[in-house]
Motif scaffolding. Structure first.
Motif, short mmCIF file in Angstrom:
data_model
loop_
_atom_site.label_atom_id
_atom_site.label_comp_id
_atom_site.label_asym_id
_atom_site.label_seq_id
_atom_site.Cartn_x
_atom_site.Cartn_y
_atom_site.Cartn_z
N UNK A 119 0.83 -1.21 0.00
CA UNK A 119 0.00 0.00 0.00
C UNK A 119 0.86 1.26 0.00
N UNK A 122 2.14 4.86 -0.86
CA UNK A 122 1.33 6.04 -1.19
C UNK A 122 1.85 6.82 -2.39
N UNK A 154 -10.84 1.62 -3.19
CA UNK A 154 -9.91 1.89 -2.10
C UNK A 154 -8.81 2.81 -2.63
N UNK A 155 -8.35 3.74 -1.75
CA UNK A 155 -7.23 4.60 -2.09
C UNK A 155 -6.05 4.34 -1.18
N UNK A 156 -4.99 5.10 -1.39
CA UNK A 156 -3.73 4.83 -0.69
C UNK A 156 -3.79 5.13 0.81
N UNK A 157 -4.83 5.80 1.29
CA UNK A 157 -4.89 6.12 2.71
C UNK A 157 -5.15 4.91 3.60
N UNK A 158 -5.44 3.77 3.00
CA UNK A 158 -5.66 2.56 3.80
C UNK A 158 -4.29 1.97 4.18
N UNK A 159 -4.22 1.43 5.39
CA UNK A 159 -2.94 0.98 5.94
C UNK A 159 -2.27 -0.14 5.16
N UNK A 219 -0.97 0.49 -4.62
CA UNK A 219 -2.02 0.22 -3.64
C UNK A 219 -3.17 -0.52 -4.30
#
Lengths: 159, 112
Positions: B32, B34, B68-73, B50
């Motif tokens: 993942x 960013x 889903x975007x890159x802010x997920x862990x 990601x």
């Protein structure tokens, strides 16, 4: 004589420091702003894209469970529970998890169907600093409800 | 890029009947990235990598889709609920922004 010199040097040094610090801070800020991700989006823009200009109401129906203080911003558990029936014609259509401080305000969009039986979603997100996490919920009749909570982050999660 | 990723589907609770609502947890080992972090050794920015879409389906019928975007862990975890309707297979298909496609499935065996 020596003492006088010493005081003089002190003065000049402090003057330099005073001039230098605001410049330095400014430069740092600029550097931060220029640090851009692949798909940056501000919070307001993200809400506009999702709702297409529709009104969003704050509601108790949306239960957003996040820690008050997150020690590690790289792993912040987020849980969303929507107290709404999941019937054929009246269900939770989507849950959008948003943040207000990261460069990309969108975390995840979840499209649910009546087969889920409950409006529930859980994940872990990265937060760069202390900020608010927002759960924006779209119901099947096209209305939007939301709930927001702030999370204190002691160590940022975006490098 | 057909690199094999470790992933896992967990059904909670372990014992369930037809009509029960169960939690479906999906965990995948994924960086993942960013696209904003620098590689400390080379000083170059690491390219973004990601997961961007996930589909949960039961016997081929999708019941939950996610963007889903890159802010997920890192090593993301996603959990949704599902009402058990009978025997079958839950499949999770996921793709990332570099075009990598994978899927994982688990059998559903309600008792009683």
């Amino acid at each position: 004589m020596e003492r006088r010199k010493f005081i003089q040097s002190m003065f000049t040094a402090s003057a330099v420091a005073v001039v230098a610090t605001p410049m330095g801070a400014f430069a740092k800020e600029e550097k931060k702003a220029s640090k851009k991700g692949p798909n940056d989006m501000s919070f307001d823009d993200a809400v506009k894209v999702i709702t297409e200009g529709k009104e969003v109401k704050d509601s108790d129906k949306v239960k957003l469970i996040v820690p008050e203080i997150a020690e590690n911003g790289a792993v912040v558990p987020v849980k969303v529970n929507v107290d709404h029936p999941m019937e054929e014609k009246n269900y939770v259509k989507a849950i959008h998890v948003l943040n207000k401080g990261n460069s990309n305000a969108r975390c995840a969009d979840i499209m649910l169907t009546p087969a889920n039986a409950e409006g529930y979603f859980a994940t872990r997100v990265k937060l760069s600093k202390t900020q608010e996490v927002v759960a924006l919920v779209e119901l099947s009749d096209g209305s939007f409800i939301q709930s927001a909570k702030s999370v204190k982050v002691t160590i940022g999660g975006c490098g | 890029m057909a690199e094999k990723r470790k992933s896992m589907i967990k059904i909670k609770p372990k014992k369930y009947k037809v009509g029960d609502i169960v939690k479906v947890d999906f965990i995948v080992i994924h960086p993942m990235e960013t696209g904003m972090r620098k590689d400390k050794k080379t000083g170059k920015i690491k390219p973004a990598h990601y997961i961007d879409s996930i589909t949960f389906s039961f016997d081929g019928k999708p019941f939950t889709t996610m963007k889903v975007w890159e802010s997920v862990s890192t090593n993301p975890y996603f959990s949704v609920k599902y009402k058990v309707t009978g025997k079958g297979k839950i499949t999770v298909d996921y793709t990332d922004n570099q075009g990598e496609k994978n899927s994982k499935s688990k059998k559903i065996k309600p008792k009683g």
